[in-house]
Structure formats: structure tokens, C-alpha cells
Design a protein around this motif. Structure first.
Motif, PDB file in Angstrom:
ATOM      1  N   ILE A 126       0.935  -1.011   0.029  1.00 62.04           N
ATOM      2  CA  ILE A 126       0.018   0.066   0.035  1.00 62.04           C
ATOM      3  C   ILE A 126       0.902   1.348   0.111  1.00 62.04           C
ATOM      4  CG2 ILE A 126      -1.772   1.339   1.100  1.00 62.04           C
ATOM      5  CD1 ILE A 126      -2.559  -1.319   2.628  1.00 62.04           C
ATOM      6  N   ILE A 127       0.861   1.982  -0.942  1.00 59.14           N
ATOM      7  CA  ILE A 127       1.722   3.377  -1.000  1.00 59.14           C
ATOM      8  C   ILE A 127       0.685   4.612  -0.991  1.00 59.14           C
ATOM      9  CG2 ILE A 127       3.479   2.302  -2.208  1.00 59.14           C
ATOM     10  CD1 ILE A 127       2.046   3.530  -5.095  1.00 59.14           C
ATOM     11  N   ALA A 128       1.188   5.718  -0.390  1.00 61.55           N
ATOM     12  CA  ALA A 128       0.453   6.942  -0.134  1.00 61.55           C
ATOM     13  C   ALA A 128       1.388   8.098  -0.246  1.00 61.55           C
ATOM     14  CB  ALA A 128      -0.171   6.944   1.289  1.00 61.55           C
ATOM     15  N   GLY A 129       0.832   9.266  -0.318  1.00 62.94           N
ATOM     16  CA  GLY A 129       1.564  10.362  -0.173  1.00 62.94           C
ATOM     17  C   GLY A 129       1.949  11.217   1.092  1.00 62.94           C
ATOM     18  N   PRO A 171     -13.406   2.504  -1.626  1.00 66.86           N
ATOM     19  CA  PRO A 171     -12.853   1.390  -2.860  1.00 66.86           C
ATOM     20  C   PRO A 171     -12.952   2.414  -4.183  1.00 66.86           C
ATOM     21  CG  PRO A 171     -14.013   0.040  -1.453  1.00 66.86           C
ATOM     22  CD  PRO A 171     -14.560   1.563  -1.012  1.00 66.86           C
ATOM     23  N   VAL A 172     -11.805   2.341  -4.646  1.00 67.41           N
ATOM     24  CA  VAL A 172     -11.778   3.026  -6.125  1.00 67.41           C
ATOM     25  C   VAL A 172     -11.102   1.858  -7.096  1.00 67.41           C
ATOM     26  CG1 VAL A 172     -10.894   4.642  -7.709  1.00 67.41           C
ATOM     27  CG2 VAL A 172     -11.256   5.195  -5.241  1.00 67.41           C
ATOM     28  N   PRO A 173     -11.946   0.851  -7.627  1.00 66.15           N
ATOM     29  CA  PRO A 173     -11.492  -0.475  -8.134  1.00 66.15           C
ATOM     30  C   PRO A 173     -10.801   0.244  -9.561  1.00 66.15           C
ATOM     31  CG  PRO A 173     -13.793  -0.761  -7.447  1.00 66.15           C
ATOM     32  CD  PRO A 173     -13.448   0.742  -7.327  1.00 66.15           C
ATOM     33  N   MET A 174      -9.734  -0.420  -9.920  1.00 63.17           N
ATOM     34  CA  MET A 174      -9.146   0.024 -11.259  1.00 63.17           C
ATOM     35  C   MET A 174      -8.028  -1.279 -11.134  1.00 63.17           C
ATOM     36  SD  MET A 174      -6.630   3.206 -10.597  1.00 63.17           S
ATOM     37  CE  MET A 174      -8.302   4.384 -10.212  1.00 63.17           C
ATOM     38  N   PRO A 175      -7.192  -1.718 -12.525  1.00 66.24           N
ATOM     39  CA  PRO A 175      -6.432  -2.543 -12.719  1.00 66.24           C
ATOM     40  C   PRO A 175      -4.991  -1.975 -11.701  1.00 66.24           C
ATOM     41  CG  PRO A 175      -7.132  -2.110 -14.484  1.00 66.24           C
ATOM     42  CD  PRO A 175      -7.980  -1.024 -13.629  1.00 66.24           C
ATOM     43  N   ALA A 176      -4.349  -3.018 -11.219  1.00 64.77           N
ATOM     44  CA  ALA A 176      -2.960  -2.738 -10.448  1.00 64.77           C
ATOM     45  C   ALA A 176      -2.237  -1.923 -11.061  1.00 64.77           C
ATOM     46  CB  ALA A 176      -2.386  -4.067  -9.907  1.00 64.77           C
ATOM     47  N   SER A 177      -1.953  -1.944 -12.569  1.00 56.49           N
ATOM     48  CA  SER A 177      -1.253  -1.268 -13.444  1.00 56.49           C
ATOM     49  C   SER A 177      -1.618   0.215 -13.257  1.00 56.49           C
ATOM     50  CB  SER A 177      -1.190  -1.859 -14.739  1.00 56.49           C
ATOM     51  OG  SER A 177      -2.385  -1.713 -15.358  1.00 56.49           O
ATOM     52  N   ASP A 178      -2.955   0.523 -12.974  1.00 57.00           N
ATOM     53  CA  ASP A 178      -3.350   2.056 -13.282  1.00 57.00           C
ATOM     54  C   ASP A 178      -3.404   2.663 -11.651  1.00 57.00           C
ATOM     55  OD1 ASP A 178      -3.524   1.727 -15.865  1.00 57.00           O
ATOM     56  OD2 ASP A 178      -5.774   1.108 -15.521  1.00 57.00           O
ATOM     57  N   ALA A 179      -3.223   1.830 -10.673  1.00 53.92           N
ATOM     58  CA  ALA A 179      -3.438   2.339  -9.441  1.00 53.92           C
ATOM     59  C   ALA A 179      -2.432   3.413  -8.895  1.00 53.92           C
ATOM     60  CB  ALA A 179      -3.533   1.190  -8.524  1.00 53.92           C
ATOM     61  N   GLY A 180      -1.063   2.923  -9.374  1.00 56.01           N
ATOM     62  CA  GLY A 180       0.035   3.733  -8.994  1.00 56.01           C
ATOM     63  C   GLY A 180       0.078   5.192  -9.757  1.00 56.01           C
ATOM     64  N   SER A 181      -0.519   5.061 -11.061  1.00 55.42           N
ATOM     65  CA  SER A 181      -0.706   6.174 -11.851  1.00 55.42           C
ATOM     66  C   SER A 181      -1.683   7.282 -11.297  1.00 55.42           C
ATOM     67  CB  SER A 181      -0.931   5.930 -13.441  1.00 55.42           C
ATOM     68  OG  SER A 181       0.184   5.066 -13.946  1.00 55.42           O
ATOM     69  N   ALA A 182      -2.914   6.672 -10.659  1.00 53.55           N
ATOM     70  CA  ALA A 182      -3.812   7.433 -10.192  1.00 53.55           C
ATOM     71  C   ALA A 182      -3.462   8.179  -9.063  1.00 53.55           C
ATOM     72  CB  ALA A 182      -4.977   6.579  -9.905  1.00 53.55           C
ATOM     73  N   VAL A 188      -6.507   9.820  -6.458  1.00 51.29           N
ATOM     74  CA  VAL A 188      -6.690   9.286  -5.106  1.00 51.29           C
ATOM     75  C   VAL A 188      -5.538   9.334  -4.193  1.00 51.29           C
ATOM     76  CG1 VAL A 188      -8.145   7.247  -5.932  1.00 51.29           C
ATOM     77  CG2 VAL A 188      -5.413   7.136  -6.087  1.00 51.29           C
ATOM     78  N   PRO A 189      -5.586   9.344  -2.821  1.00 48.58           N
ATOM     79  CA  PRO A 189      -4.599   9.557  -1.956  1.00 48.58           C
ATOM     80  C   PRO A 189      -3.611   8.290  -1.679  1.00 48.58           C
ATOM     81  CG  PRO A 189      -6.651   9.590  -0.766  1.00 48.58           C
ATOM     82  CD  PRO A 189      -6.712   9.613  -2.242  1.00 48.58           C
ATOM     83  N   VAL A 190      -4.399   6.979  -1.852  1.00 49.73           N
ATOM     84  CA  VAL A 190      -3.857   5.960  -1.512  1.00 49.73           C
ATOM     85  C   VAL A 190      -4.136   4.852  -2.681  1.00 49.73           C
ATOM     86  CG1 VAL A 190      -3.664   3.950   0.058  1.00 49.73           C
ATOM     87  CG2 VAL A 190      -4.158   6.266   0.917  1.00 49.73           C
ATOM     88  N   ALA A 191      -3.015   4.097  -2.815  1.00 46.67           N
ATOM     89  CA  ALA A 191      -3.138   2.832  -4.104  1.00 46.67           C
ATOM     90  C   ALA A 191      -2.545   1.827  -3.349  1.00 46.67           C
ATOM     91  CB  ALA A 191      -2.339   3.474  -5.323  1.00 46.67           C
ATOM     92  N   VAL A 192      -2.842   0.678  -3.968  1.00 44.59           N
ATOM     93  CA  VAL A 192      -2.489  -1.012  -3.632  1.00 44.59           C
ATOM     94  C   VAL A 192      -2.096  -1.408  -4.831  1.00 44.59           C
ATOM     95  CG1 VAL A 192      -2.568  -2.791  -2.252  1.00 44.59           C
ATOM     96  CG2 VAL A 192      -4.033  -0.935  -1.740  1.00 44.59           C
ATOM     97  N   THR A 193      -0.607  -1.983  -5.012  1.00 44.34           N
ATOM     98  CA  THR A 193      -0.085  -2.177  -6.262  1.00 44.34           C
ATOM     99  C   THR A 193       1.107  -3.109  -6.020  1.00 44.34           C
ATOM    100  OG1 THR A 193       0.354  -1.815  -8.603  1.00 44.34           O
ATOM    101  CG2 THR A 193       1.426  -0.256  -6.930  1.00 44.34           C
ATOM    102  N   TYR A 194       1.669  -3.681  -6.908  1.00 43.00           N
ATOM    103  CA  TYR A 194       2.845  -4.352  -6.778  1.00 43.00           C
ATOM    104  C   TYR A 194       3.997  -4.059  -8.100  1.00 43.00           C
ATOM    105  CZ  TYR A 194      -0.187  -6.763 -10.262  1.00 43.00           C
ATOM    106  OH  TYR A 194      -1.184  -7.035 -11.125  1.00 43.00           O
ATOM    107  N   THR A 199       7.740   0.269  -8.217  1.00 41.22           N
ATOM    108  CA  THR A 199       9.033   1.381  -8.529  1.00 41.22           C
ATOM    109  C   THR A 199       8.705   2.230  -9.176  1.00 41.22           C
ATOM    110  OG1 THR A 199      10.394  -0.626  -8.069  1.00 41.22           O
ATOM    111  CG2 THR A 199      11.185   0.859  -9.433  1.00 41.22           C
ATOM    112  N   VAL A 200       7.842   2.099 -10.489  1.00 40.04           N
ATOM    113  CA  VAL A 200       7.606   3.293 -11.379  1.00 40.04           C
ATOM    114  C   VAL A 200       7.045   4.464 -10.634  1.00 40.04           C
ATOM    115  CG1 VAL A 200       6.045   3.699 -13.391  1.00 40.04           C
ATOM    116  CG2 VAL A 200       7.274   1.744 -13.388  1.00 40.04           C
ATOM    117  N   ALA A 201       5.912   4.171  -9.883  1.00 36.15           N
ATOM    118  CA  ALA A 201       5.043   5.167  -9.068  1.00 36.15           C
ATOM    119  C   ALA A 201       6.358   5.948  -8.141  1.00 36.15           C
ATOM    120  CB  ALA A 201       4.049   4.558  -8.290  1.00 36.15           C
ATOM    121  N   MET A 202       6.914   5.087  -7.478  1.00 36.71           N
ATOM    122  CA  MET A 202       7.649   6.034  -6.318  1.00 36.71           C
ATOM    123  C   MET A 202       8.970   6.520  -6.898  1.00 36.71           C
ATOM    124  SD  MET A 202       7.391   3.082  -3.342  1.00 36.71           S
ATOM    125  CE  MET A 202       8.154   4.386  -1.922  1.00 36.71           C
TER     126      MET A 202
END
Length: 335
Positions: A126-129, A171-182, A188-194, A199-202
Motif C-alpha cells: 500500500i503506497i501513499a503520499g 474503494p476505487v476499483p481499477m487495474p493494479a497497473s493503473d493504481a500507482g498512476s492514479a 486518489v490519496p492511496v493505492a495498492v499495487t505491486y 517502483t515506477v510510481a515511487m
């Protein structure tokens, strides 16, 4: 990352009916042949680096070293396809997430976990600002994640650990590939991805941080090798040789990690420099570690944690037990 679809559950049920008369799994107290049986061994795989030691084994000729003359690594792009191929008998074994294996067994498919491949430590998170500093801060916040996947499991596990539920967030459902971009775009203020999306998001926003990782409960997000019961019964020597090949590949990888990572990156279709952080977030399990895990913590603690998390995420509808699912006889027999 990996999930169990409703369509697949129906296929599993159909396959299970057809296999009702299949022979039981290999008796744990029987001597497992050290020479593999003749014939092909077909193993399903997806482009996930956690399964990478099979690619190392293939590239370094380690299957043949262990007596396997025809290992066929069958590539799949989506979970539903590899799951369906295993259920229909097109594969002898498959690399899948632990919670997916539970869903298969719960649906009636006769397979056994014979090897713990890898666990995600920081490769799922889970990543956040900067405005969100703890899991407790998720209350009332929008959270982007892909439903029905490991991201779903991780989020609900983290919430439960902090006395909350999915009803406490938006909840804001979307593909994991898009969560970091959002998250980067401020949607959104928080995303869950892998990985590699983490790495790309951070890299694009230095204010982002890992709020909660799979490593909080090692094994919660993990992958296993499952083998069909009929294959365990009829070709136990092949199964044993496959486990030996994984361990030999991991030893080679540890001796030449840059070389091993290059092999795996090529196999999954990525540049190795884009995956180094992802590799660092995954822990591969050796034969020695499997001997301990499959008769220890993975069975006595992790299994129950994964089962509870999968039920909480509504990815598992029935109880399963370690006794039903885990066959440690092959790692015990391997040298």
C-alpha cells in the motif's frame, strides 16, 4: 496479480467431477524414486519473476542434470488461462498464488502444494503520499486497488490488522497497473499495487512511501508449485526431480545473481534494470527452507493467515486445511 475467477470455479467443478475416480496422492511413506519416469512434464507459468528459477533451470540445463529429458514450460498471459489449463488436465503442474491454490482445492480440484516458491516482502504494498502516515489514516480515504487480486487481500488484511474493514475506506476499483498512476495524478490519496508498478510510481513522486507491505506477514502474498494428484501418484520421480531442479537453479542464481536476473528478466519480457527493485522485494525459497516451512510456520501459521485473508476478500468460499493441500514428502525426500 493472480486471482480465481468465477468462470474458473465452474470449470474446476466440472473437472473435479471427471476426476472423482482418480488415484489418491502419492503415499507419504512410500519410497519416492530417485530416477524420474520417462515422458514430458508440463508446467504452467506466467511472466512473474517469482517463478524465475524455472527459467534459470531451463537456461542452465539443470532439468537434464536431474534426469528430466522433456520439461515443457508452458507460458500463459492471464491467470484464468493457466488455471483453466490445470483444471482441464492440459498441465501436470502450475505456479500459482497460495490463495489461488486454496480456491482450487475448495472447488474440488485434486492438486497438492509440493513446493513454496517465493514470498512477497516489499513487492506488494500500500503506497501513499505525505498526507497519509499510517494505516489508521486510511479511514474515509479513497483507495485505488484491483479487486479479486493479491492487492485486494493485502488491503483487507492491513485494515483488519488495524481494527477496520473495507467499509471504513472508499474503494476505487481499477487495474493494479493503473493504481500507482492514479495516485501520482492526484486522483486518489492511496493505492495498492505491486512491482514493477511500485517502483515506477515511487520514482515519479519522491513523496510517496510504502505504508504497508506484504512483508508484515511473510507468506501472506506467496506462490507455490501445485501438482495434480494423479501426477503425484503416477510420476513421483518427475516431481522430485523438478524440486531438485528448482533448488539447483536457486543455488546458481545466488552464486551469480546478475546473470540469473538477466535470464529471468528476458523470460518475463522486461529489462533487468527495471526489475532490480522488484527482485529485491521477493524472497525465493530454497529446498532447505521448504523442509522447514512446509512442516513448520507455513503450515501452522501462514496457511491460516492466507485462508482468512482470502475469505475476507471473498476469494475463498469454503474451508481448506493444510492436511488437504500440502504434501511435504517430496521436499523431505530431496537431497
Amino acid at each position: 496479480m493472480r486471482n480465481l475467477t468465477g468462470q474458473f470455479r465452474a470449470l474446476v467443478m466440472a473437472a473435479a467431477i471427471g476426476l472423482a475416480a482418480a488415484p489418491a496422492a502419492y503415499a507419504a511413506d512410500a519410497a519416492i524414486p530417485t530416477t524420474p519416469e520417462a515422458g514430458a512434464f508440463k508446467i504452467g507459468i506466467e511472466p512473474w519473476l517469482g517463478y524465475g528459477q524455472w527459467h534459470v533451470a531451463e537456461a542452465k540445463g539443470l532439468f537434464k542434470t536431474n534426469g528430466l529429458s522433456d520439461v515443457q514450460i508452458v507460458n500463459f498471459a492471464e491467470d484464468k488461462d493457466i488455471n483453466a489449463a490445470l483444471a482441464s488436465g492440459q498441465l501436470d503442474a502450475a505456479n500459482i498464488a497460495t490463495h489461488t491454490a486454496m480456491g482450487m482445492v475448495a472447488a474440488g480440484l485434486p492438486v497438492k502444494i509440493v513446493l513454496l516458491l517465493d514470498v512477497s516482502m516489499t513487492a506488494d504494498a500500500i503506497i501513499a503520499g505525505k498526507d497519509v502516515t499510517s494505516t489508521a489514516d486510511l479511514k474515509g480515504k479513497q483507495v485505488a486497488f484491483e479487486e479479486g487480486t493479491t492487492s485486494d487481500i493485502l488491503l483487507k488484511y492491513a485494515l483488519t490488522r488495524n481494527g477496520m474493514s473495507i467499509d471504513d475506506v472508499k474503494p476505487v476499483p481499477m487495474p493494479a497497473s493503473d493504481a500507482g498512476s492514479a495516485l501520482i495524478a492526484g486522483q486518489v490519496p492511496v493505492a495498492v499495487t505491486y512491482e514493477p508498478y511500485l517502483t515506477v510510481a515511487m520514482a515519479q513522486n519522491k513523496d510517496l512511501k510504502l505504508l504497508f507491505t506484504a512483508g508484515e506477514d511473510p507468506g501472506l502474498i506467496s506462490d507455490v508449485l501445485v501438482v495434480r494428484d494423479e501426477v503425484i501418484k503416477s510420476r513421483p520421480g518427475q516431481v522430485l526431480a523438478m524440486i531438485k531442479s528448482w533448488d539447483a537453479a536457486l543455488k546458481d542464481y545466488n552464486a551469480d545473481t546478475p546473470g540469473g536476473r538477466a535470464i529471468i528478466a528476458k523470460a518475463v519480457g522486461s529489462d533487468v534494470k527495471d526489475l532490480n527493485t522488484a527482485f529485491d522485494g521477493v524472497r525465493y525459497y530454497s529446498l532447505a527452507e521448504n523442509k522447514a516451512a512446509l512442516t513448520g510456520d507455513f503450515t501452522t501459521k501462514t496457511f491460516a493467515d492466507v485462508e482468512a485473508a482470502a475469505k475476507n476478500a471473498k476469494l475463498l468460499q469454503a474451508d481448506v486445511t493444510p492436511e488437504q493441500m500440502i504434501d511435504p514428502s517430496f521436499v523431505k525426500a530431496a537431497e
